[in-house]
Design a protein around this motif. Structure first.
Motif, PDB file in Angstrom:
ATOM      1  N   MET A  29     -60.392 -34.795 -22.502  1.00 30.78           N
ATOM      2  CA  MET A  29     -59.024 -34.330 -22.218  1.00 30.78           C
ATOM      3  C   MET A  29     -57.939 -35.338 -22.317  1.00 30.78           C
ATOM      4  N   TYR A  30     -58.475 -36.499 -22.581  1.00 29.87           N
ATOM      5  CA  TYR A  30     -57.701 -37.677 -22.136  1.00 29.87           C
ATOM      6  C   TYR A  30     -57.702 -38.716 -23.657  1.00 29.87           C
ATOM      7  N   ALA A  31     -56.698 -39.339 -23.700  1.00 27.85           N
ATOM      8  CA  ALA A  31     -56.441 -40.168 -24.761  1.00 27.85           C
ATOM      9  C   ALA A  31     -57.424 -41.641 -24.228  1.00 27.85           C
ATOM     10  N   THR A  50     -55.743 -40.143 -29.755  1.00 27.84           N
ATOM     11  CA  THR A  50     -55.525 -38.959 -28.846  1.00 27.84           C
ATOM     12  C   THR A  50     -56.773 -38.004 -28.453  1.00 27.84           C
ATOM     13  N   ARG A  51     -56.744 -37.359 -27.485  1.00 26.74           N
ATOM     14  CA  ARG A  51     -57.673 -36.277 -27.139  1.00 26.74           C
ATOM     15  C   ARG A  51     -58.547 -35.950 -28.089  1.00 26.74           C
ATOM     16  N   SER A  52     -57.791 -35.213 -28.991  1.00 27.28           N
ATOM     17  CA  SER A  52     -58.661 -34.477 -30.153  1.00 27.28           C
ATOM     18  C   SER A  52     -59.116 -35.364 -31.248  1.00 27.28           C
ATOM     19  N   GLY A  53     -58.745 -36.633 -31.315  1.00 29.14           N
ATOM     20  CA  GLY A  53     -59.260 -37.452 -32.243  1.00 29.14           C
ATOM     21  C   GLY A  53     -58.424 -37.494 -33.591  1.00 29.14           C
ATOM     22  N   TYR A  57     -53.663 -44.948 -33.847  1.00 26.68           N
ATOM     23  CA  TYR A  57     -52.758 -45.810 -33.823  1.00 26.68           C
ATOM     24  C   TYR A  57     -53.580 -47.389 -33.756  1.00 26.68           C
ATOM     25  N   TYR A  58     -52.817 -48.229 -34.531  1.00 28.70           N
ATOM     26  CA  TYR A  58     -53.495 -49.335 -34.881  1.00 28.70           C
ATOM     27  C   TYR A  58     -52.434 -50.384 -34.500  1.00 28.70           C
ATOM     28  N   ALA A  59     -52.876 -51.586 -34.058  1.00 29.71           N
ATOM     29  CA  ALA A  59     -51.992 -52.826 -34.287  1.00 29.71           C
ATOM     30  C   ALA A  59     -51.932 -53.277 -35.607  1.00 29.71           C
ATOM     31  N   ASP A  60     -50.685 -53.826 -36.050  1.00 24.03           N
ATOM     32  CA  ASP A  60     -50.576 -54.336 -37.463  1.00 24.03           C
ATOM     33  C   ASP A  60     -51.871 -55.442 -37.598  1.00 24.03           C
ATOM     34  N   SER A  61     -52.053 -56.109 -36.915  1.00 17.57           N
ATOM     35  CA  SER A  61     -53.170 -57.195 -37.142  1.00 17.57           C
ATOM     36  C   SER A  61     -54.399 -56.670 -37.356  1.00 17.57           C
ATOM     37  N   VAL A  62     -54.856 -55.407 -37.155  1.00 19.58           N
ATOM     38  CA  VAL A  62     -55.963 -54.904 -37.236  1.00 19.58           C
ATOM     39  C   VAL A  62     -56.019 -53.623 -38.376  1.00 19.58           C
ATOM     40  N   LYS A  63     -54.827 -53.392 -38.756  1.00 20.05           N
ATOM     41  CA  LYS A  63     -54.833 -52.195 -39.639  1.00 20.05           C
ATOM     42  C   LYS A  63     -55.359 -52.382 -40.885  1.00 20.05           C
ATOM     43  N   GLY A  64     -56.373 -51.295 -41.067  1.00 20.54           N
ATOM     44  CA  GLY A  64     -57.009 -51.567 -42.495  1.00 20.54           C
ATOM     45  C   GLY A  64     -58.286 -51.982 -42.508  1.00 20.54           C
ATOM     46  N   ARG A  65     -58.622 -52.723 -41.192  1.00 22.35           N
ATOM     47  CA  ARG A  65     -59.921 -53.539 -40.717  1.00 22.35           C
ATOM     48  C   ARG A  65     -60.611 -52.826 -39.772  1.00 22.35           C
ATOM     49  N   PHE A  66     -59.883 -52.152 -38.695  1.00 19.37           N
ATOM     50  CA  PHE A  66     -60.340 -51.641 -37.574  1.00 19.37           C
ATOM     51  C   PHE A  66     -60.336 -50.077 -37.765  1.00 19.37           C
ATOM     52  N   THR A  67     -61.363 -49.346 -37.220  1.00 17.61           N
ATOM     53  CA  THR A  67     -61.306 -47.798 -37.028  1.00 17.61           C
ATOM     54  C   THR A  67     -61.738 -47.200 -35.864  1.00 17.61           C
ATOM     55  N   ILE A  68     -60.896 -46.632 -34.994  1.00 19.38           N
ATOM     56  CA  ILE A  68     -61.205 -46.091 -33.580  1.00 19.38           C
ATOM     57  C   ILE A  68     -61.598 -44.570 -34.093  1.00 19.38           C
ATOM     58  N   SER A  69     -62.589 -44.196 -33.275  1.00 21.74           N
ATOM     59  CA  SER A  69     -63.108 -42.797 -33.144  1.00 21.74           C
ATOM     60  C   SER A  69     -63.850 -42.514 -32.088  1.00 21.74           C
ATOM     61  N   ARG A  70     -63.939 -41.119 -31.934  1.00 28.47           N
ATOM     62  CA  ARG A  70     -64.421 -40.537 -30.637  1.00 28.47           C
ATOM     63  C   ARG A  70     -65.324 -39.623 -30.697  1.00 28.47           C
ATOM     64  N   ASP A  71     -66.485 -39.410 -29.920  1.00 31.04           N
ATOM     65  CA  ASP A  71     -67.389 -38.148 -29.935  1.00 31.04           C
ATOM     66  C   ASP A  71     -67.338 -37.698 -28.288  1.00 31.04           C
ATOM     67  N   ASN A  72     -66.549 -36.776 -28.394  1.00 27.17           N
ATOM     68  CA  ASN A  72     -66.535 -35.841 -27.187  1.00 27.17           C
ATOM     69  C   ASN A  72     -67.746 -35.365 -26.553  1.00 27.17           C
ATOM     70  N   ALA A  73     -68.531 -34.943 -27.330  1.00 26.74           N
ATOM     71  CA  ALA A  73     -69.788 -34.555 -26.847  1.00 26.74           C
ATOM     72  C   ALA A  73     -70.703 -35.600 -26.161  1.00 26.74           C
ATOM     73  N   LYS A  74     -70.433 -36.742 -26.343  1.00 32.62           N
ATOM     74  CA  LYS A  74     -71.173 -37.832 -26.140  1.00 32.62           C
ATOM     75  C   LYS A  74     -70.260 -38.838 -24.908  1.00 32.62           C
ATOM     76  N   ASN A  75     -68.970 -38.119 -24.722  1.00 35.94           N
ATOM     77  CA  ASN A  75     -68.145 -38.891 -23.899  1.00 35.94           C
ATOM     78  C   ASN A  75     -67.935 -40.416 -24.370  1.00 35.94           C
ATOM     79  N   THR A  76     -67.868 -40.848 -25.436  1.00 34.81           N
ATOM     80  CA  THR A  76     -67.772 -42.195 -25.970  1.00 34.81           C
ATOM     81  C   THR A  76     -66.581 -42.474 -27.085  1.00 34.81           C
ATOM     82  N   VAL A  77     -66.341 -43.294 -26.957  1.00 38.71           N
ATOM     83  CA  VAL A  77     -65.124 -43.918 -27.830  1.00 38.71           C
ATOM     84  C   VAL A  77     -65.760 -45.156 -28.625  1.00 38.71           C
TER      85      VAL A  77
END
Length: 122
Positions: A29-31, A50-53, A57-77
């Motif tokens: 339910m949470y970001a 965001t909650r849904s995934g 959002y990325y800082a300019d310094s990491v954009k294109g290199r880092f990727t954030i993701s989440r698996d809500n079934a595993k409660n993991t980001v």
């Protein structure tokens, strides 16, 4: 509680994947966000999701290199970090914002993990 893991020592150009497991049953339910703090510097925003995934959002310094993701079934980001640079060296923290919408503002996040250290050698 948030438990971050996956940090380590890597050469420049390499990759690491950080994980953050949440004990919170309402995790889906949470970001979530990732922040980092280099020695002698203030903690700074890296990425958020965001909650849904569906929105990230990325800082300019990491954009294109880092990727954030989440698996809500595993409660993991996750934070996939590619093309790492020495300036990415820092302690990385995951954080939970008890809202559905993510932000890039440190003060909007109420719960923090203990941090995992990332060192990138040149």
């Amino acid at each position: 509680q948030l438990q971050a893991s996956g940090g380590g020592l890597v050469q420049a150009g390499g990759s690491l994947r950080l994980s953050c497991a949440a004990a919170e049953r309402a995790f889906n339910m949470y970001a979530m966000g990732w922040f980092r703090q280099a020695p002698g510097k203030e903690r700074e925003f890296v990425a958020a999701i965001t909650r849904s995934g569906l929105t990230t959002y990325y800082a300019d310094s990491v954009k294109g290199r880092f990727t954030i993701s989440r698996d809500n079934a595993k409660n993991t980001v996750y934070l996939q970090m590619n093309s790492l640079k020495p300036e990415d060296t820092a302690v990385y923290y995951c954080a939970l914002r008890p809202r559905t919408i993510a932000t890039m503002t440190l003060d909007d996040y109420d719960y923090w993990g203990q941090g995992t250290e990332v060192t990138v050698s040149s």
